[in-house]
Design a protein around this motif. Structure first.
Motif, PDB file in Angstrom:
ATOM      1  N   VAL B 120       0.834  -1.214   0.000  1.00 34.15           N
ATOM      2  CA  VAL B 120       0.000   0.000   0.000  1.00 34.15           C
ATOM      3  C   VAL B 120       0.865   1.259   0.000  1.00 34.15           C
ATOM      4  CG1 VAL B 120      -1.631   1.370   1.366  1.00 34.15           C
ATOM      5  CG2 VAL B 120      -2.007  -1.083   1.074  1.00 34.15           C
ATOM      6  N   VAL B 121       1.922   1.260   0.830  1.00 32.18           N
ATOM      7  CA  VAL B 121       2.754   2.462   0.906  1.00 32.18           C
ATOM      8  C   VAL B 121       3.967   2.395  -0.021  1.00 32.18           C
ATOM      9  CG1 VAL B 121       2.065   3.026   3.261  1.00 32.18           C
ATOM     10  CG2 VAL B 121       4.070   1.600   2.879  1.00 32.18           C
ATOM     11  N   GLY B 122       4.069   1.308  -0.797  1.00 29.89           N
ATOM     12  CA  GLY B 122       5.146   1.216  -1.787  1.00 29.89           C
ATOM     13  C   GLY B 122       6.514   0.974  -1.184  1.00 29.89           C
ATOM     14  N   LEU B 123       6.592   0.155  -0.128  1.00 29.26           N
ATOM     15  CA  LEU B 123       7.887  -0.107   0.495  1.00 29.26           C
ATOM     16  C   LEU B 123       8.298  -1.574   0.384  1.00 29.26           C
ATOM     17  CD1 LEU B 123       7.760   2.028   3.771  1.00 29.26           C
ATOM     18  CD2 LEU B 123       9.179   2.429   1.781  1.00 29.26           C
ATOM     19  N   ILE B 142       6.897   4.519   6.215  1.00 32.72           N
ATOM     20  CA  ILE B 142       7.028   3.465   7.235  1.00 32.72           C
ATOM     21  C   ILE B 142       6.061   3.775   8.372  1.00 32.72           C
ATOM     22  CG2 ILE B 142       8.547   2.306   8.882  1.00 32.72           C
ATOM     23  CD1 ILE B 142      10.929   3.249   7.250  1.00 32.72           C
ATOM     24  N   ALA B 143       6.076   5.041   8.783  1.00 37.56           N
ATOM     25  CA  ALA B 143       5.213   5.445   9.893  1.00 37.56           C
ATOM     26  C   ALA B 143       3.744   5.203   9.549  1.00 37.56           C
ATOM     27  CB  ALA B 143       5.451   6.909  10.233  1.00 37.56           C
ATOM     28  N   LEU B 144       3.372   5.491   8.296  1.00 37.86           N
ATOM     29  CA  LEU B 144       1.988   5.258   7.867  1.00 37.86           C
ATOM     30  C   LEU B 144       1.663   3.766   7.905  1.00 37.86           C
ATOM     31  CD1 LEU B 144       1.588   7.734   4.866  1.00 37.86           C
ATOM     32  CD2 LEU B 144       0.201   7.684   6.935  1.00 37.86           C
ATOM     33  N   ALA B 145       2.568   2.954   7.364  1.00 43.05           N
ATOM     34  CA  ALA B 145       2.319   1.509   7.327  1.00 43.05           C
ATOM     35  C   ALA B 145       2.234   0.946   8.745  1.00 43.05           C
ATOM     36  CB  ALA B 145       3.427   0.810   6.551  1.00 43.05           C
ATOM     37  N   ARG B 146       3.124   1.412   9.605  1.00 48.49           N
ATOM     38  CA  ARG B 146       3.137   0.929  10.981  1.00 48.49           C
ATOM     39  C   ARG B 146       1.809   1.221  11.677  1.00 48.49           C
ATOM     40  NH1 ARG B 146       7.450   3.541  15.000  1.00 48.49           N
ATOM     41  NH2 ARG B 146       6.011   5.282  14.850  1.00 48.49           N
ATOM     42  N   ARG B 169       3.337  14.406  -2.247  1.00 47.47           N
ATOM     43  CA  ARG B 169       2.322  14.847  -1.301  1.00 47.47           C
ATOM     44  C   ARG B 169       0.934  14.731  -1.925  1.00 47.47           C
ATOM     45  NH1 ARG B 169       4.568  19.472   1.198  1.00 47.47           N
ATOM     46  NH2 ARG B 169       3.971  20.753  -0.560  1.00 47.47           N
ATOM     47  N   VAL B 170       0.817  15.204  -3.160  1.00 48.12           N
ATOM     48  CA  VAL B 170      -0.472  15.134  -3.844  1.00 48.12           C
ATOM     49  C   VAL B 170      -0.887  13.673  -4.032  1.00 48.12           C
ATOM     50  CG1 VAL B 170      -1.674  15.648  -5.995  1.00 48.12           C
ATOM     51  CG2 VAL B 170      -0.153  17.347  -4.978  1.00 48.12           C
ATOM     52  N   GLN B 171       0.096  12.840  -4.367  1.00 47.99           N
ATOM     53  CA  GLN B 171      -0.186  11.416  -4.579  1.00 47.99           C
ATOM     54  C   GLN B 171      -0.641  10.745  -3.271  1.00 47.99           C
ATOM     55  OE1 GLN B 171       3.263   9.283  -6.022  1.00 47.99           O
ATOM     56  NE2 GLN B 171       2.354   7.365  -5.353  1.00 47.99           N
ATOM     57  N   MET B 172       0.104  11.015  -2.178  1.00 50.39           N
ATOM     58  CA  MET B 172      -0.241  10.405  -0.890  1.00 50.39           C
ATOM     59  C   MET B 172      -1.589  10.918  -0.399  1.00 50.39           C
ATOM     60  SD  MET B 172       1.926   8.161  -0.032  1.00 50.39           S
ATOM     61  CE  MET B 172       1.587   7.824   1.693  1.00 50.39           C
TER      62      MET B 172
END
Ligand SMILES: Nc1ncnc2c1ncn2[C@@H]1O[C@H](COP(=O)(O)OP(=O)(O)O)[C@@H](O)[C@H]1O
Ligand SMILES: [Mg+2]
Lengths: 309, 351
Positions: B120-123, B142-146, B169-172
């Motif tokens: 989802v977060v592309g990591l 990472i913080a978002l995924a966590r 930023r616009v993408q997220m």
């Protein structure tokens, strides 16, 4: 990858400017190199030479013995091996205990409490006292008479008085307690400054991640302190292998030679007994090699586990 | 899913009163954006919801249950911190996994969740890297995924996009909106950027110095502000506000101005000179001087030039009135006063 790209570049010619730069760099490191040469490498070579001869302080090179001195201390005379064993035992007790106590203490100091500044000062103060004075003080604390604090305390709990420093079972432990007392504040202070650089939000995130405080300590705090722990492990190990003053003052190596350390062996052979300077030299070289090996092993075994920012 | 309710909540840092007597309900399942200038207390508010910066007094309820003194771990809340607060010594995988492990989620399930949210977060390609080797944007993810992987009832985000470059930023932003549509959990999102607030929020809570200035949907906040602060915080450039002879204030949005070379009769019309012109693309921004007052105008027509004499016209329906304290005066319930204000505004016209 980068090697390849470097190789394909044409070799850079030394311009006049870079030669000047080079000279300047050497001029800057020269004093340090000279210092090392005069005060480290030369004495080391000297020491090796010393260890190959029989002699005393006034006449160190009486007769050449080759490696006889080494064979003496390592095989023929058991005293050196005993002192080495005593010292190793001390290191194995002192390093883990002092390291973990300083860690626990620094974590405790980290919390912002009013009394902590005071506690910090109290625990740091012993570091400022000369080892010889501390040793003298603790000799009195562990005095075999019932006037000693240690004996006073255990009598309070109904036990018999004990000859702390005069018994081979407890003498080394007493020395260890003294040295822990003397250095814990200093070590805790180093840990404390590292702890303070960990952002508070990391701990809050752990709290939100349902981490228990023990888990937070082992999974977050401890790894973050690993550079300091590693450094301390090496300096404490090497320093405590060289323990001398405190044992000499508190136990004099006794009872018997049960607390005699390598450095005391070196001292005695160099200054107290005649014509044994070569033995002291050989013992010094062996000790140096042991410390080098330990440091090397520490680096090999642990450095990968250290987290550098 | 959960509703959060603040009741008479105060937060003091020693003597500094940051938040006083705050009442606020954050609706279940909505994307609520707390917006306000830096230092107005947004992070403080979020930390009280998370339980890591307890309220000085008052109560906080989650679905009616008093959680004022509940431990953070027991709140079913996840938070993305302003400065990431990821665990620096752990790999990306360990960072995401830490909370799951602590909650004793079985290994197979953990693996599946990590895989899902890393994607989802592309990591996905960075799972075994340490955060120190990643960029700021990647650390933020990472913080978002966590936070996401815990599937919390309430999802708190403290300026999570502020350290990303404009494109990411616009993408997220749109990915977070999508995520919210998918999860339907309560999102509380903090930002100082009103554009971000307008584009993401179901409900905007606009704060100033620890007080709530208005709490409404982006449309209402924009079209029907409660006070001068809201009117000027939302919208770029902010609403033009001018003092009226009777001590009240008149406001109109730069977008509602009509410019012309010939005077338009009726409503609010003033003669002025174009001071500056900024071409923004589809629109053009003019700064217009009308005998002492300067107005910003944002219109489609790019053909007015600097120094030209123009007429500024605003229709009555686009005029807002505020009292001397900056509170909005609405027509409803104040019909006579409102008619009077319209007349005064018309009287300010000079054509
Ligand atoms: N731990 C603290 N101690 C003292 N003052 C604080 C603390 N945290 C925040 N503040 C003050 O509270 C106010 C609001 O801070 P904050 O909630 O971080 O603002 P925002 O997130 O809206 O930028 C600021 O004036 C800040 O100085
Ligand atoms: Mg903030």
């Amino acid at each position: 990858m980068s090697d390849l790209t470097l190789n394909t570049k044409p070799a850079r010619r030394l311009t006049r400017k870079s030669v000047a730069n080079n000279l300047f760099s050497w001029a800057l490191v020269l004093p340090a190199i000279l210092f090392l040469a005069v005060f480290t490498f030369y004495p080391l070579v000297n020491l090796i030479q010393l260890s190959l001869y029989r002699g005393n302080i006034t006449n160190p090179y009486k007769t050449f013995r080759g490696i006889e001195n080494y064979i003496d201390i390592l095989v023929k005379r058991p005293q050196f091996m005993t002192t080495l064993k005593n010292t190793a035992l001390y290191v194995v007790m002192y390093v883990p205990i002092c390291l973990s106590l300083s860690l626990i203490f620094s974590v405790w100091l980290q919390k912002a409490r009013k009394m902590n500044n005071f506690a910090q000062t109290c625990f740091f103060a012993p570091h400022l006292v000369a080892t010889i004075s501390s040793a003298f003080m603790w000799s009195w604390i562990f005095s075999p008479e019932s006037s000693g604090i240690a004996n006073g305390l255990i009598r309070l709990f109904g036990f018999n008085t004990h000859n702390w420093l005069g018994s081979s079972a407890t003498a080394m432990v007493c020395v260890m307690i003294m040295n822990t007392w003397a250095s814990i504040g200093h070590h805790a202070l180093i840990f404390l400054s590292a702890l303070k650089s960990i952002p508070g939000e990391v701990y809050e995130a752990a709290e939100l991640d349902s981490s228990s405080s023990i888990k937070t300590f082992f999974k977050i705090t401890l790894p973050m302190l690993s550079p300091q722990i590693f450094l301390m492990l090496i300096t404490m190990t090497t320093n405590s292998f060289k323990i001398f003053e405190s044992v000499r003052q508190m136990t004099g190596g006794g009872p018997g030679i049960s607390t005699k350390t390598v450095c005391m062996f070196i001292y005695d052979n160099a200054f107290e007994t005649n014509n044994t300077l070569g033995l002291a030299g050989a013992a010094s070289i062996v000790l140096t090699i042991i410390l080098m090996l330990i440091t090397l092993l520490d680096f090999k075994g642990l450095e990968k586990k250290v987290h550098y920012q | 899913m959960a509703e959060i309710r603040f009741e008479k909540v105060c937060k003091f840092f020693d003597k500094a009163r940051i938040i006083e007597d705050l009442d606020l309900t954050i609706q279940d399942g909505k994307f609520t954006v707390l917006v306000g200038a830096s230092g107005c207390g947004k992070t403080t508010l979020l930390r009280m919801i998370a339980g890591i910066g307890p309220a000085t007094s008052g109560h906080i309820y989650m679905d009616g249950r008093d959680i004022t003194d509940t431990a953070p771990a027991k709140r079913d809340i996840a938070m993305v911190f302003q400065n990431y607060a990821i665990y620096p010594t752990m790999t990306v995988r360990e960072n995401i996994e830490f909370g799951l492990k602590n909650k004793k989620v079985p290994k197979a399930e953990r693996e599946a969740l990590i895989k899902e949210y890393a994607a989802v977060v592309g990591l996905t390609d960075y799972l075994d890297r340490k955060p120190g080797t990643l960029s700021g944007g990647q650390r933020q993810r990472i913080a978002l995924a966590r936070a996401m992987v815990k599937k919390p009832a309430v999802f708190l985000m403290d300026e999570p996009l502020s350290n990303l470059d404009a494109k990411l930023r616009v993408q997220m932003r749109s990915e977070l909106i999508e995520l919210h549509n998918k999860l339907k959990t309560t999102f509380v999102y903090v930002t100082h950027d009103q554009v971000e607030a307008m584009s993401m929020a179901d409900v905007i809570v606009l704060m100033d110095k620890g007080r709530i200035m208005q709490e409404a949907s982006p449309e209402v906040i924009y079209n029907d502000p409660n006070n001068v602060f809201t009117a000027q915080f939302i919208g770029t450039p902010p609403m033009n506000i001018i003092d009226m002879p009777d001590g009240n204030k008149l406001g109109f949005r730069p977008e509602r101005i009509a410019l012309s070379y010939a005077p338009v009769q009726g409503d609010f019309t003033r003669k002025g000179t174009v001071l500056t012109r900024e071409m923004l693309g589809s629109e053009t921004l003019y700064k217009i001087d009308c005998s002492g007052n300067t107005y910003m105008a944002k219109i489609d027509d790019p053909n007015f030039a600097m120094g030209e004499n123009v007429y500024v016209h605003v229709a009555n329906e686009h005029l807002y009135f505020f009292d001397a304290e900056g509170q909005r005066i609405r027509e409803k319930g104040n019909e006579t006063l409102f008619a009077q204000l319209l007349k005064t505004a018309g009287g300010m016209s000079n054509v």
